[in-house]
Design a protein around this motif. Structure first.
Motif, PDB file in Angstrom:
ATOM      1  N   GLY A  19       3.060  -0.530   9.532  1.00 16.97           N
ATOM      2  CA  GLY A  19       3.026   0.911   9.730  1.00 16.97           C
ATOM      3  C   GLY A  19       3.681   1.669   8.597  1.00 16.97           C
ATOM      4  O   GLY A  19       4.221   2.758   8.790  1.00 16.97           O
ATOM      5  N   GLU A  20       3.627   1.105   7.384  1.00 11.88           N
ATOM      6  CA  GLU A  20       4.261   1.707   6.214  1.00 11.88           C
ATOM      7  C   GLU A  20       3.228   1.960   5.116  1.00 11.88           C
ATOM      8  O   GLU A  20       3.443   1.688   3.945  1.00 11.88           O
ATOM      9  CB  GLU A  20       5.371   0.793   5.687  1.00 11.88           C
ATOM     10  CG  GLU A  20       6.541   0.593   6.633  1.00 11.88           C
ATOM     11  CD  GLU A  20       7.421   1.839   6.750  1.00 11.88           C
ATOM     12  OE1 GLU A  20       7.161   2.824   6.013  1.00 11.88           O
ATOM     13  OE2 GLU A  20       8.354   1.826   7.568  1.00 11.88           O
ATOM     14  N   GLU A  21       2.084   2.534   5.529  1.00  9.61           N
ATOM     15  CA  GLU A  21       1.005   2.757   4.572  1.00  9.61           C
ATOM     16  C   GLU A  21       1.413   3.713   3.446  1.00  9.61           C
ATOM     17  O   GLU A  21       1.018   3.518   2.295  1.00  9.61           O
ATOM     18  CB  GLU A  21      -0.233   3.305   5.291  1.00  9.61           C
ATOM     19  CG  GLU A  21      -0.897   2.334   6.253  1.00  9.61           C
ATOM     20  CD  GLU A  21      -0.412   2.498   7.684  1.00  9.61           C
ATOM     21  OE1 GLU A  21      -1.153   2.095   8.602  1.00  9.61           O
ATOM     22  OE2 GLU A  21       0.710   3.022   7.866  1.00  9.61           O
ATOM     23  N   GLU A  22       2.162   4.750   3.753  1.00  8.43           N
ATOM     24  CA  GLU A  22       2.537   5.720   2.722  1.00  8.43           C
ATOM     25  C   GLU A  22       3.423   5.082   1.654  1.00  8.43           C
ATOM     26  O   GLU A  22       3.252   5.348   0.462  1.00  8.43           O
ATOM     27  CB  GLU A  22       3.252   6.920   3.354  1.00  8.43           C
ATOM     28  CG  GLU A  22       2.332   7.816   4.151  1.00  8.43           C
ATOM     29  CD  GLU A  22       3.022   9.082   4.611  1.00  8.43           C
ATOM     30  OE1 GLU A  22       4.162   9.341   4.160  1.00  8.43           O
ATOM     31  OE2 GLU A  22       2.429   9.817   5.426  1.00  8.43           O
ATOM     32  N   ARG A  23       4.366   4.259   2.066  1.00  2.09           N
ATOM     33  CA  ARG A  23       5.219   3.562   1.094  1.00  2.09           C
ATOM     34  C   ARG A  23       4.368   2.646   0.221  1.00  2.09           C
ATOM     35  O   ARG A  23       4.582   2.558  -0.995  1.00  2.09           O
ATOM     36  CB  ARG A  23       6.287   2.737   1.816  1.00  2.09           C
ATOM     37  CG  ARG A  23       7.384   3.528   2.460  1.00  2.09           C
ATOM     38  CD  ARG A  23       8.401   4.051   1.484  1.00  2.09           C
ATOM     39  NE  ARG A  23       9.061   3.005   0.693  1.00  2.09           N
ATOM     40  CZ  ARG A  23       9.957   3.271  -0.248  1.00  2.09           C
ATOM     41  NH1 ARG A  23      10.290   4.528  -0.524  1.00  2.09           N
ATOM     42  NH2 ARG A  23      10.530   2.291  -0.925  1.00  2.09           N
ATOM     43  N   ALA A  24       3.433   1.942   0.848  1.00  4.10           N
ATOM     44  CA  ALA A  24       2.567   1.032   0.093  1.00  4.10           C
ATOM     45  C   ALA A  24       1.774   1.791  -0.962  1.00  4.10           C
ATOM     46  O   ALA A  24       1.699   1.373  -2.121  1.00  4.10           O
ATOM     47  CB  ALA A  24       1.629   0.286   1.046  1.00  4.10           C
ATOM     48  N   GLU A  25       1.186   2.925  -0.586  1.00  4.40           N
ATOM     49  CA  GLU A  25       0.370   3.682  -1.527  1.00  4.40           C
ATOM     50  C   GLU A  25       1.207   4.288  -2.644  1.00  4.40           C
ATOM     51  O   GLU A  25       0.761   4.364  -3.800  1.00  4.40           O
ATOM     52  CB  GLU A  25      -0.407   4.771  -0.791  1.00  4.40           C
ATOM     53  CG  GLU A  25      -1.508   4.244   0.115  1.00  4.40           C
ATOM     54  CD  GLU A  25      -2.516   3.368  -0.610  1.00  4.40           C
ATOM     55  OE1 GLU A  25      -2.877   3.681  -1.766  1.00  4.40           O
ATOM     56  OE2 GLU A  25      -2.942   2.351  -0.016  1.00  4.40           O
ATOM     57  N   ALA A  26       2.427   4.712  -2.327  1.00  4.65           N
ATOM     58  CA  ALA A  26       3.303   5.268  -3.361  1.00  4.65           C
ATOM     59  C   ALA A  26       3.626   4.218  -4.411  1.00  4.65           C
ATOM     60  O   ALA A  26       3.618   4.503  -5.619  1.00  4.65           O
ATOM     61  CB  ALA A  26       4.581   5.812  -2.735  1.00  4.65           C
ATOM     62  N   PHE A  27       3.898   2.999  -3.965  1.00  2.57           N
ATOM     63  CA  PHE A  27       4.181   1.923  -4.910  1.00  2.57           C
ATOM     64  C   PHE A  27       2.947   1.571  -5.729  1.00  2.57           C
ATOM     65  O   PHE A  27       3.039   1.354  -6.943  1.00  2.57           O
ATOM     66  CB  PHE A  27       4.692   0.676  -4.175  1.00  2.57           C
ATOM     67  CG  PHE A  27       4.901  -0.494  -5.087  1.00  2.57           C
ATOM     68  CD1 PHE A  27       6.069  -0.611  -5.823  1.00  2.57           C
ATOM     69  CD2 PHE A  27       3.933  -1.475  -5.236  1.00  2.57           C
ATOM     70  CE1 PHE A  27       6.264  -1.673  -6.696  1.00  2.57           C
ATOM     71  CE2 PHE A  27       4.108  -2.543  -6.099  1.00  2.57           C
ATOM     72  CZ  PHE A  27       5.290  -2.643  -6.823  1.00  2.57           C
ATOM     73  N   ILE A  28       1.805   1.502  -5.089  1.00 13.15           N
ATOM     74  CA  ILE A  28       0.561   1.176  -5.800  1.00 13.15           C
ATOM     75  C   ILE A  28       0.276   2.224  -6.878  1.00 13.15           C
ATOM     76  O   ILE A  28      -0.071   1.886  -8.013  1.00 13.15           O
ATOM     77  CB  ILE A  28      -0.608   1.067  -4.801  1.00 13.15           C
ATOM     78  CG1 ILE A  28      -0.435  -0.181  -3.927  1.00 13.15           C
ATOM     79  CG2 ILE A  28      -1.956   1.033  -5.535  1.00 13.15           C
ATOM     80  CD1 ILE A  28      -1.330  -0.203  -2.700  1.00 13.15           C
ATOM     81  N   ASP A  29       0.445   3.498  -6.542  1.00 11.86           N
ATOM     82  CA  ASP A  29       0.229   4.566  -7.529  1.00 11.86           C
ATOM     83  C   ASP A  29       1.177   4.392  -8.721  1.00 11.86           C
ATOM     84  O   ASP A  29       0.774   4.555  -9.885  1.00 11.86           O
ATOM     85  CB  ASP A  29       0.448   5.935  -6.891  1.00 11.86           C
ATOM     86  CG  ASP A  29      -0.652   6.315  -5.912  1.00 11.86           C
ATOM     87  OD1 ASP A  29      -1.716   5.660  -5.916  1.00 11.86           O
ATOM     88  OD2 ASP A  29      -0.436   7.265  -5.129  1.00 11.86           O
ATOM     89  N   PHE A  30       2.432   4.086  -8.438  1.00 14.40           N
ATOM     90  CA  PHE A  30       3.417   3.900  -9.497  1.00 14.40           C
ATOM     91  C   PHE A  30       3.050   2.722 -10.385  1.00 14.40           C
ATOM     92  O   PHE A  30       3.056   2.829 -11.622  1.00 14.40           O
ATOM     93  CB  PHE A  30       4.798   3.692  -8.876  1.00 14.40           C
ATOM     94  CG  PHE A  30       5.887   3.375  -9.867  1.00 14.40           C
ATOM     95  CD1 PHE A  30       6.369   4.358 -10.721  1.00 14.40           C
ATOM     96  CD2 PHE A  30       6.434   2.097  -9.937  1.00 14.40           C
ATOM     97  CE1 PHE A  30       7.385   4.073 -11.631  1.00 14.40           C
ATOM     98  CE2 PHE A  30       7.443   1.803 -10.846  1.00 14.40           C
ATOM     99  CZ  PHE A  30       7.918   2.796 -11.700  1.00 14.40           C
ATOM    100  N   SER A  31       2.719   1.600  -9.784  1.00 15.80           N
ATOM    101  CA  SER A  31       2.415   0.397 -10.565  1.00 15.80           C
ATOM    102  C   SER A  31       1.170   0.588 -11.413  1.00 15.80           C
ATOM    103  O   SER A  31       1.126   0.161 -12.580  1.00 15.80           O
ATOM    104  CB  SER A  31       2.256  -0.817  -9.638  1.00 15.80           C
ATOM    105  OG  SER A  31       1.157  -0.667  -8.760  1.00 15.80           O
ATOM    106  N   GLU A  32       0.148   1.256 -10.869  1.00 16.91           N
ATOM    107  CA  GLU A  32      -1.075   1.471 -11.641  1.00 16.91           C
ATOM    108  C   GLU A  32      -0.829   2.428 -12.798  1.00 16.91           C
ATOM    109  O   GLU A  32      -1.357   2.225 -13.906  1.00 16.91           O
ATOM    110  CB  GLU A  32      -2.174   1.989 -10.720  1.00 16.91           C
ATOM    111  CG  GLU A  32      -2.674   0.928  -9.734  1.00 16.91           C
ATOM    112  CD  GLU A  32      -3.767   1.446  -8.814  1.00 16.91           C
ATOM    113  OE1 GLU A  32      -3.977   2.684  -8.760  1.00 16.91           O
ATOM    114  OE2 GLU A  32      -4.400   0.609  -8.138  1.00 16.91           O
ATOM    115  N   ALA A  33      -0.026   3.450 -12.573  1.00 21.60           N
ATOM    116  CA  ALA A  33       0.279   4.395 -13.645  1.00 21.60           C
ATOM    117  C   ALA A  33       1.069   3.721 -14.764  1.00 21.60           C
ATOM    118  O   ALA A  33       0.828   3.971 -15.957  1.00 21.60           O
ATOM    119  CB  ALA A  33       1.064   5.581 -13.088  1.00 21.60           C
TER     120      ALA A  33
END
Length: 375
Positions: free
Chosen positions: A171-185
């Protein structure tokens, strides 16, 4: 002892379990392509590898161990420096029940059942051994689903979906997406430059866990660190020799290739090879000690007369970048070594600091890489 530990863990989590919203059935597709139905959000987790805490700590930095009821005992041995940091902040991890691995056949199904997990997260490389030993069938009969993740066999392809998968189940989708955005950038800060400039690629040999044993030399094919080298604008000399992700080159093959750079992956491995010749890089590592051990590795037969040694383009980097979702930092540092003229403004250490400040529960400590050209 296992029963006592189970009682401690179950008691400490009882309030948390009771306070959470009722779980609902959620069907997900795991990294192995299997459809798995899990009651989510999950409250009780078994980690099939302790280093899965690298992902879990991003999703739940307040206490990444709050839902863990058991885990494989590898984190303290493979990465004792980070283990010590986490143990200092979250001492409860020291009392978590531990077990052997699925892959080596030392997993205890009865112990797992006693811990009453909602899910077992398993690394994909253990899938064949898990099925061969029928662990999957035995756990399924007990109503315990296995969900496969991966950030080692094919980290570039599987880390992002693994992070999303764990985010869904916790239930931590927002945290997951924030990290993914950071890593891809952060990754694009390298790949965009390489794509736009198309520089000449230096030949690179990745010395996997150099000094871990007297044998020489373990390396990577076109996956994992081998792929990191290519993304950073280098040419992995083992890509056409090693057919899989992991393999070995002979000293003669290395000398013949005459690489421009050597990158040794290192860590503190006293648990496996006490007093070994490995290069101890990682959080809080002493750079002078690490550099001395790195320099000693240049004296091996496989390094005789190669350009990397002659020009001091001989480097060491934290081995666990190969087995964590933080690989984009390794790509940045490799790019700095291979093409300093293109990446003068790129500071991998600043990236590592931001990673810790934004996503991780422990403070950043330098020491994750060292190079002979810094003397």
């Amino acid at each position: 002892m296992a029963h006592k530990l189970f009682s401690i863990v179950s008691g400490s989590l009882l309030a948390l379990v009771c306070a959470t919203a009722p779980a609902k059935e959620l069907t997900v597709t795991d990294i192995a392509g299997r459809e798995v139905t899990v009651d989510a959000p999950v409250d009780r987790i078994i980690l099939g590898e302790g280093r899965q805490i690298y992902l879990l700590s991003v999703l739940e930095p307040e206490d990444p161990f709050a839902r863990v009821v058991g885990w494989r005992e590898d984190f303290s041995q493979a990465d004792p420096d980070n283990y010590a940091q986490y143990a200092d902040k979250f001492p409860s991890l020291k009392t978590l029940p531990t077990f052997g691995g699925f892959k080596d056949g030392t997993f205890d199904v009865e112990q797992a059942a006693a811990l009453q997990p909602d899910v077992v997260f398993m690394n994909i490389e253990a899938k064949a051994a898990t099925e061969e030993a029928s662990y999957d069938d035995k756990l399924a009969k007990l109503g315990i689903p296995i969900v496969y993740v991966d950030f080692r066999e094919d980290p570039l392809q599987h880390t992002t979906p693994s992070m999303r998968l764990m985010g869904q189940l916790l239930g931590e989708e927002e945290r997951a997406e924030a990290f993914i955005d950071f890593s891809e950038a952060q990754m694009k800060r390298v790949t965009d430059v390489i794509d736009n400039t198309n520089p000449d690629r230096p030949d690179v040999f990745v010395d996997r866990a150099g000094g871990y044993s007297e044998d020489c030399c373990m390396s990577f094919g076109d996956g994992n660190f081998g792929e990191y080298v290519e993304l950073a604008g280098g040419n992995n000399i083992a890509a056409d020799i090693i057919p899989a992700t992991f393999g070995t080159l002979s000293p003669e093959q290395i000398i013949s290739a005459n690489p421009d750079h050597v990158v040794v992956t290192g860590g503190h491995w006293d648990a496996y090879v006490p007093g070994g010749a490995w290069v101890g890089v990682g959080p809080g590592a002493d750079p002078e000690v690490a550099r001395a051990k790195l320099e000693a590795l240049t004296e091996r037969t496989a390094m005789t007369g190669i350009k990397a040694v002659e020009n001091d383009d001989f480097h060491a980097i934290w081995h666990q970048f190969y087995n964590s979702p933080y690989y984009f930092v390794a790509v940045q540092q490799l790019a700095k070594w291979f093409h300093p003229e293109l990446f003068d403004d790129l500071e991998p250490e600043a990236t590592m600091k931001e990673l810790h400040e934004r996503f991780l529960p422990v403070d950043y400590q330098p020491g994750y890489w060292v190079s002979l050209d810094e003397q």
